[in-house]
Scaffold this motif. Structure first.
Motif, PDB file in Angstrom:
ATOM      1  N   THR A  32      15.668 119.972  58.413  1.00  0.00           N
ATOM      2  CA  THR A  32      15.824 121.223  57.669  1.00  0.00           C
ATOM      3  C   THR A  32      15.478 122.430  58.530  1.00  0.00           C
ATOM      4  N   PRO A  33      16.180 123.554  58.292  1.00  0.00           N
ATOM      5  CA  PRO A  33      15.773 124.809  58.923  1.00  0.00           C
ATOM      6  C   PRO A  33      14.779 125.600  58.073  1.00  0.00           C
ATOM      7  N   LEU A  52      22.285 123.265  54.699  1.00  0.00           N
ATOM      8  CA  LEU A  52      21.123 124.055  54.286  1.00  0.00           C
ATOM      9  C   LEU A  52      21.186 125.398  54.986  1.00  0.00           C
ATOM     10  N   THR A  53      21.045 126.470  54.204  1.00  0.00           N
ATOM     11  CA  THR A  53      21.118 127.826  54.757  1.00  0.00           C
ATOM     12  C   THR A  53      19.935 128.645  54.262  1.00  0.00           C
ATOM     13  N   VAL A  54      19.157 129.143  55.198  1.00  0.00           N
ATOM     14  CA  VAL A  54      17.999 129.968  54.867  1.00  0.00           C
ATOM     15  C   VAL A  54      18.456 131.379  54.551  1.00  0.00           C
ATOM     16  N   ASP A  55      17.802 132.025  53.584  1.00  0.00           N
ATOM     17  CA  ASP A  55      18.049 133.441  53.276  1.00  0.00           C
ATOM     18  C   ASP A  55      17.676 134.265  54.506  1.00  0.00           C
ATOM     19  N   HIS A  56      18.712 134.763  55.208  1.00  0.00           N
ATOM     20  CA  HIS A  56      18.492 135.399  56.510  1.00  0.00           C
ATOM     21  C   HIS A  56      17.634 136.655  56.394  1.00  0.00           C
ATOM     22  N   GLU A  87      22.857 120.946  59.099  1.00  0.00           N
ATOM     23  CA  GLU A  87      23.350 119.850  58.281  1.00  0.00           C
ATOM     24  C   GLU A  87      22.220 118.862  58.041  1.00  0.00           C
ATOM     25  N   GLY A  88      22.279 118.199  56.907  1.00  0.00           N
ATOM     26  CA  GLY A  88      21.256 117.208  56.615  1.00  0.00           C
ATOM     27  C   GLY A  88      21.748 116.194  55.619  1.00  0.00           C
ATOM     28  N   SER A  89      20.895 115.206  55.339  1.00  0.00           N
ATOM     29  CA  SER A  89      21.222 114.167  54.376  1.00  0.00           C
ATOM     30  C   SER A  89      20.121 114.097  53.335  1.00  0.00           C
ATOM     31  N   VAL A  90      20.499 114.052  52.056  1.00  0.00           N
ATOM     32  CA  VAL A  90      19.521 114.000  50.980  1.00  0.00           C
ATOM     33  C   VAL A  90      18.880 112.617  50.947  1.00  0.00           C
ATOM     34  N   LEU A  91      17.593 112.583  51.226  1.00  0.00           N
ATOM     35  CA  LEU A  91      16.867 111.315  51.237  1.00  0.00           C
ATOM     36  C   LEU A  91      16.215 111.012  49.893  1.00  0.00           C
ATOM     37  N   ALA A  92      15.837 112.052  49.144  1.00  0.00           N
ATOM     38  CA  ALA A  92      15.185 111.830  47.851  1.00  0.00           C
ATOM     39  C   ALA A  92      15.307 113.083  46.992  1.00  0.00           C
ATOM     40  N   LEU A  93      15.349 112.862  45.680  1.00  0.00           N
ATOM     41  CA  LEU A  93      15.296 113.935  44.683  1.00  0.00           C
ATOM     42  C   LEU A  93      14.137 113.604  43.740  1.00  0.00           C
ATOM     43  N   ALA A 113       8.630 111.603  58.518  1.00  0.00           N
ATOM     44  CA  ALA A 113       8.484 113.054  58.443  1.00  0.00           C
ATOM     45  C   ALA A 113       9.835 113.740  58.516  1.00  0.00           C
ATOM     46  N   THR A 114       9.898 114.931  57.920  1.00  0.00           N
ATOM     47  CA  THR A 114      11.105 115.759  58.011  1.00  0.00           C
ATOM     48  C   THR A 114      11.130 116.456  59.368  1.00  0.00           C
ATOM     49  N   GLU A 115      12.273 116.464  60.007  1.00  0.00           N
ATOM     50  CA  GLU A 115      12.404 117.179  61.278  1.00  0.00           C
ATOM     51  C   GLU A 115      12.696 118.647  60.993  1.00  0.00           C
ATOM     52  N   PHE A 116      11.844 119.521  61.541  1.00  0.00           N
ATOM     53  CA  PHE A 116      11.994 120.962  61.303  1.00  0.00           C
ATOM     54  C   PHE A 116      12.818 121.573  62.427  1.00  0.00           C
TER      55      PHE A 116
END
Length: 885
Positions: free
Chosen positions: A495-496, A551-555, A466-472, A454-457
C-alpha cells in the motif's frame, strides 16, 4: 571492592563473550504491554519474542534493564527506606535465550559467573528448583557439584513462572547467598525463610511450556531462557555488606544528601536519607523516559515518589529545595551506563526543583487544613480516616506527616478508616487503568498478521499502487465481501497509504477494483506490528477478498501532511536553538490542516522567543534545501547526531531525515518514519498561532504552514487594516495610535474620577443632593448626607473617608444609584463619635428604606444596598432620623 558499575560491566561482558547481544535497556514505560504501568523486569521488552508475535533479531541477548515498582500490583513504595532491600527503582541484569540454549547452558553460565567471575564461595550458595524439575536438580549436581541438601525442591508457585493464565510458562531455579549464622533466618522452604540470612540473588526461568487453558499445558517447540539478577542485591554480596543501602552507589548519594542537609545518615533520620537516595533515582529515570509529574496515571505515581522524597527532605530540615541539587551526583554515577540521564539532566533538574517548590506550598496548606480539621479534637481524640485520606489524596499530604503533626497533641488517626478509603481509591484506579484499551480488539489483527505477514509500505516513493485484497474485516470479524453502504476495514499486500504513527495521522483516499467498486478510505491505521488497515466505506459496487485493486492516496491531503510533518522537525530544532537543548519532543499531531508540537520546557515562551523560532524556521524554509532521507544502523545514526525520541521503538535499521543547514552544519537531523516534503521550500511558510501549557514542564506550540499559514496572515492583515481605517491612520501607525488612545482614556478616567470626587464633596445642587446636602447638626453631631449621581458604588467608601476628614467630627452618609435604579449606601463615623454612634446601626436604617436587608461593616464604616433607588433621599432622611434618636 567491585563497584556497581564494575558489576554491571562484568555481567554484560561475560555474556557478550558467550555469544549474547548486549541490548540497551528499554524505557520504563513499556511499549509492548498495555497491562503494565512500568517495566518491572528484564523480560518485558522481549515479551513479543517469547510469545512468538515478533521474531528476535538474535537468538541470545543480555541486558541491564532499569525497572520501577511503585504502582499497580508491584508496589514497594511504602517499604522503601525502612528495609534493607526494597526499592522503587532497581536494575535487573539478565541473559535470555530465544529458542537457542536451555537449562544446561543457563545453569552453567550462572554457576561460572557467580563463582569464577564474581568469585563467590560455593559454600555460601544454595539453589532451589521446582518440585518436579528433575532435570534442573540433576544439572545443578553435575555442574555445580552441590549436595542434595543445598538443592531445595519448592512446590509452590514461587518456583513456577507464568506470563498469565495462558501463554509461555515454566519452572524456575533460584540462587541464594548465605550471609552467615550471625543473621537470623532459614533457607527457602523453611519456617524461617522470611529472615535475612539467605538472600536470593538470581532467578533462572526455564520457559518450556505453553499454558493453553486450565489443565491444558503443552511443551514449547523452542524452550527459552529468561533470567533476572538484581544488581543492588549482588552488589551488597560482592561488597561484603548485608544492606543494599550500604553499597557504593547508594552511599555516594547518601553522602551528598548528608553534606547538603548537615544531618547524620545514622540515627532517627537514617531512613530519610535512604528514601531520598532511592526516590532520586526513580524520579530522575522516569523523567528521562518522558514521565512528568501530574495528577493521574504514571504522572501521579512519579509525583508521589518525588513528594515522598521531598517530605523526607523537609524532615531533615532542608530550608530550600534539595533533590534537584543531587541530580549531578546521580548523573556522574549512572550517566555512563544510561546516557539518557545525561541528555535529560537539565529537564530532570528543573522538574525536581519546580515540583519541590510546589510541594512546599502544599505542605504549608496541608498543615493549615489539618489544623482546621482537628481544631475540635483534644488529647486522646481521633482524626477520621476519611479526613486523613482526603488530605493525602487531594492535597498530597502524607499520612505519616499527618500522624507526626497530631502526635504532639496526643491525637491519633483512624487508620482503619484511612485504609478503607485507600482501598476504595485503589479499586477505582484499577477500574480506570485499562492500558491502551487495545488488547481485546487486537486479537483479529494479530491472527491476520501471523497468517498474512506484514504489509509492504510503498508510500515513501509513490502515492498510488496496485495491490491484492488479503482480508476484509467488519465488527472485529473477517468477511468475504462488502457492498455499497457498508463500512469495512481492508488489508492488502502492499500500500502507498501511511498508517497513523509517530504523531502523523493516517492517509485517506480511494481503493478501486477492476470491476468498478470504490471504497472511500477515511483513515489508515497500523496494527499488530506491521499490518496496515484501511478504514472506509464502500460507495459503489462490491469489493471481495482476493481481488486486485488500485490504491490512490488523496494527493492534496498528503501534501499538507508532509509539509506539516517537515515543519515539526524544523520547529523542534529552532526551539532547541532558542530555548536550550533541554527541549525534547513529548508528542505531536501532524494533520493536513495544522500541526501541534509538545515539548519539555518549564515555563511559557515569550513573544520574542516565538518570533525568533519563526525567524529561524522560515530561514531554513527559504533555503529550499533538499530533504535527505537515509537508512542507517540505529546506533550509528544516534552516534552521528540524529535525534531520537527517547522511548520510541526503533528497529535496527532506521530512517534518518535531515533538512537544511545552519552555521555550516545540518540544521535538523532526526530519526523518523513519517512522510516529508522533497525540499524545505515546499513548506512555503511556517507561522506559530498558539503557545500553551499541556502539563507541568510540558509546553505546546500550534502552527500552520503553506496556504493555511498564508490565509491566516492575510486574515490578520485584513483585521489590522480595518482597525487602522477606524483610527484613520496607516496600518503601521495603528499600534502607536491605539497606545495613545488607551493613555488618553486612562487620563480621562482619572480626570473624571477627580471631578466626581470634587462634585460629590462640593455640596449643594452641584452634588445632586436632594436631601439637604449641607452639613447639619443632628443629635449633637455634625451630619453630611447626600445622594450622588454618576458615582460608581466602588468609589463610595473612599468618598466617605474624605468627607469624614472634611467635617472633622460626625457622620457621613452617601447613596449612589446605578442605571438599573439599584442603590448602594455607605455610612461613616469619625473616631471621636464611636462611643455614641454606630455606623452599622445607621446603615441598616437606610437599607430598610431602600428595600434591602441587613448591612454590615465596622462601627466606623458600614455599607448596604437595596433595589429601590427612587427612595435614596428617604434613606438619607431615615439615617438622619436614627441619628437624632
Amino acid at each position: 571492592m567491585a563497584s556497581v558499575n564494575d558489576i554491571r560491566s562484568a555481567f554484560l561482558s561475560y555474556f557478550a563473550k558467550n555469544g549474547h547481544e548486549i541490548v540497551a535497556s528499554s524505557p520504563l514505560v513499556p511499549r509492548n504491554d498495555p497491562t503494565l504501568m512500568f517495566a518491572n523486569s528484564g523480560m518485558v521488552q522481549f515479551k513479543d519474542y517469547f510469545t512468538g508475535r515478533s521474531i528476535p533479531p538474535q537468538p541470545r541477548a543480555t541486558t541491564a534493564q532499569k525497572c520501577v515498582r511503585a504502582g499497580g500490583k508491584h508496589n514497594d513504595l511504602d517499604n522503601v527506606g525502612y528495609t534493607a532491600r526494597h526499592h522503587t527503582f532497581f536494575e535487573m541484569l539478565g541473559n535470555f535465550s530465544f529458542g537457542d540454549y536451555f537449562k544446561e547452558q543457563a545453569i552453567e553460565h550462572a554457576w561460572t559467573l557467580v563463582t569464577r567471575e564474581f568469585g563467590l564461595s560455593k559454600d555460601r550458595l544454595l539453589v532451589t528448583v521446582y518440585v518436579d524439575d528433575h532435570d534442573a536438580h540433576a544439572l545443578w549436581k553435575k555442574i555445580a557439584g552441590l549436595p542434595d541438601d543445598r538443592i531445595i525442591r519448592i512446590a509452590t508457585s514461587d518456583n513456577f513462572w507464568q506470563m498469565g493464565d495462558t501463554g509461555p510458562c515454566g519452572p524456575c531455579s533460584e540462587i541464594f547467598y548465605d550471609h552467615g549464622p550471625d543473621i537470623w533466618g532459614g533457607p527457602p522452604g523453611s519456617p524461617e525463610q522470611d529472615g535475612d540470612r539467605f538472600i536470593e540473588i538470581w532467578n533462572l526461568v526455564f520457559m518450556q511450556y505453553e499454558q493453553r487453558g486450565p489443565g491444558d499445558r503443552v511443551a514449547l517447540p523452542k524452550p527459552s531462557i529468561d533470567t533476572g539478577m538484581g544488581i543492588e542485591r549482588v552488589a551488597a554480596v560482592l561488597q561484603g555488606v548485608h544492606d543494599n543501602y550500604d553499597i557504593d552507589l547508594f552511599q555516594t548519594l547518601i553522602r551528598a544528601s548528608v553534606e547538603l542537609t548537615k544531618v547524620s545518615a545514622e540515627g532517627e533520620r537514617r531512613a530519610s536519607h535512604r528514601v531520598i537516595a532511592d526516590h532520586l533515582r526513580a524520579s530522575s529515570f522516569l523523567v528521562a523516559d518522558g514521565v512528568l509529574p501530574s495528577n493521574e496515571g504514571r504522572g501521579y505515581v512519579v509525583r508521589r515518589i518525588m513528594r515522598r522524597a521531598m517530605r523526607h527532605a523537609h524532615l531533615l530540615g532542608a530550608s530550600e529545595p534539595l533533590l534537584h541539587r543531587l541530580v549531578p551526583v546521580l548523573v556522574r554515577e549512572m550517566g555512563q551506563a544510561y546516557p539518557e540521564l545525561v541528555r535529560a539532566e537539565a529537564l530532570i533538574t528543573e522538574t525536581l526543583r519546580l515540583e519541590e517548590i510546589r510541594f512546599r506550598r502544599t505542605l504549608a496548606r496541608g498543615l493549615g487544613l489539618l489544623e482546621e480539621a482537628s481544631s475540635d479534637l483534644s488529647a486522646g481524640g481521633m482524626l477520621s480516616g476519611e479526613t486523613a485520606f482526603r488530605l493525602y489524596d487531594t492535597y498530597g499530604f502524607p499520612l505519616d506527616l499527618t500522624q507526626d503533626a497530631l502526635r504532639a497533641r496526643g491525637i491519633g488517626v483512624d487508620l482503619s478508616g484511612f485504609d478503607d478509603a485507600m482501598q476504595r481509591q485503589k479499586a477505582e484506579a484499577r477500574a480506570a487503568w485499562a492500558g491502551s484499551g487495545e488488547a481485546a480488539t487486537e486479537a483479529v489483527w494479530f491472527g491476520l498478521r501471523d497468517r498474512l505477514g506484514a504489509t509492504e509500505f510503498l508510500g515513501y516513493e509513490t502515492e498510488s499502487a496496485e495491490g491484492s485484497v488479503l482480508a476484509l474485516v467488519r465488527d472485529g470479524a473477517e468477511i468475504v465481501s462488502a457492498s455499497e453502504g457498508e463500512a469495512v476495514a481492508v488489508v492488502v499486500n502492499q500500500t502507498p497509504f501511511y498508517g497513523e504513527s509517530g504523531g502523523q495521522v493516517g492517509d485517506a483516499g480511494r481503493i478501486e477494483t477492476d470491476a468498478g467498486a470504490v471504497v472511500e478510505i477515511e483513515d489508515t491505521q497500523k496494527r499488530a506490528d506491521g499490518l496496515f488497515v484501511h478504514l472506509g466505506s464502500v460507495v459503489r459496487g462490491t469489493i471481495a477478498r482476493g481481488e486486485a485493486v488500485r490504491l490512490t492516496v488523496d494527493h492534496a491531503r498528503r501534501g499538507s501532511i508532509r509539509a506539516n510533518h517537515s515543519a515539526t522537525h524544523l520547529l523542534h530544532a529552532a526551539l532547541r536553538a532558542v530555548l536550550g537543548e533541554h527541549v525534547a519532543q513529548k508528542g505531536s499531531l501532524v494533520a493536513p490542516e495544522r500541526l501541534r508540537f509538545d515539548f519539555s520546557h518549564p515555563k511559557p515562551i515569550g513573544d520574542d522567543e516565538i518570533a525568533a523560532v519563526e525567524e529561524i524556521t522560515n530561514g531554513v524554509v527559504l533555503q529550499d534545501a533538499p530533504v535527505v532521507t537515509r537508512l542507517m544502523d540505529r546506533d550509528e545514526a544516534v552516534r552521528s547526531g540524529a535525534m531520537a525520541l527517547f522511548g520510541e521503538k526503533y528497529g535496527e535499521e532506521v530512517r534518518v531525515v535531515s533538512m537544511g543547514a545552519r552555521n555550516g552544519r545540518p540544521y535538523s537531523v532526526e530519526l523518523c518514519g513519517g512522510t516529508h516534503v522533497g525540499r524545505t521550500g515546499e513548506i512555503g511558510l511556517v507561522t506559530v498561532v498558539a503557545e500553551t501549557a499541556v502539563a507541568a514542564g510540558v509546553r505546546r506550540v500550534e502552527a500552520l504552514t503553506g496556504h493555511a499559514a498564508r490565509r491566516h496572515l492575510e486574515a490578520q492583515e485584513r483585521r489590522l487594516k480595518a482597525v487602522a481605517g477606524l483610527l484613520k491612520v496607516r496600518p503601521d501607525e495603528a499600534a502607536e495610535r491605539v497606545e495613545s488612545l488607551v493613555e488618553d482614556r486612562r487620563r480621562l478616567e482619572r480626570e473624571l474620577a477627580e471631578a466626581r470626587r470634587k462634585l460629590a464633596l462640593g455640596g449643594g445642587e452641584a452634588a445632586g443632593a436632594a436631601g439637604g446636602g449641607e452639613i447639619r447638626e443632628i443629635g449633637g453631631a455634625r451630619f453630611l448626607g447626600r445622594v450622588l449621581k454618576g458615582i460608581p458604588a466602588r468609589d463610595l467608601k473612599g468618598l466617605v473617608d474624605e468627607a469624614k476628614k472634611q467635617i472633622g467630627s460626625g457622620v457621613v452618609s452617601f447613596v449612589a444609584v446605578d442605571e438599573d435604579n439599584k442603590a448602594s449606601l455607605v455610612v461613616g463615623v469619625t473616631q471621636d463619635r464611636l462611643a455614641v454612634v454606630d455606623a452599622v446601626t445607621l446603615v441598616r436604617a437606610g437599607a430598610e428604606v431602600l428595600g434591602g436587608k441587613g448591612g454590615g461593616g465596622r462601627p466606623d464604616m458600614a455599607q448596604a444596598g437595596g433595589p429601590d433607588g427612587a427612595k435614596a433621599e428617604a434613606a438619607i432622611a431615615a439615617i438622619a432620623a436614627a441619628l437624632s434618636e
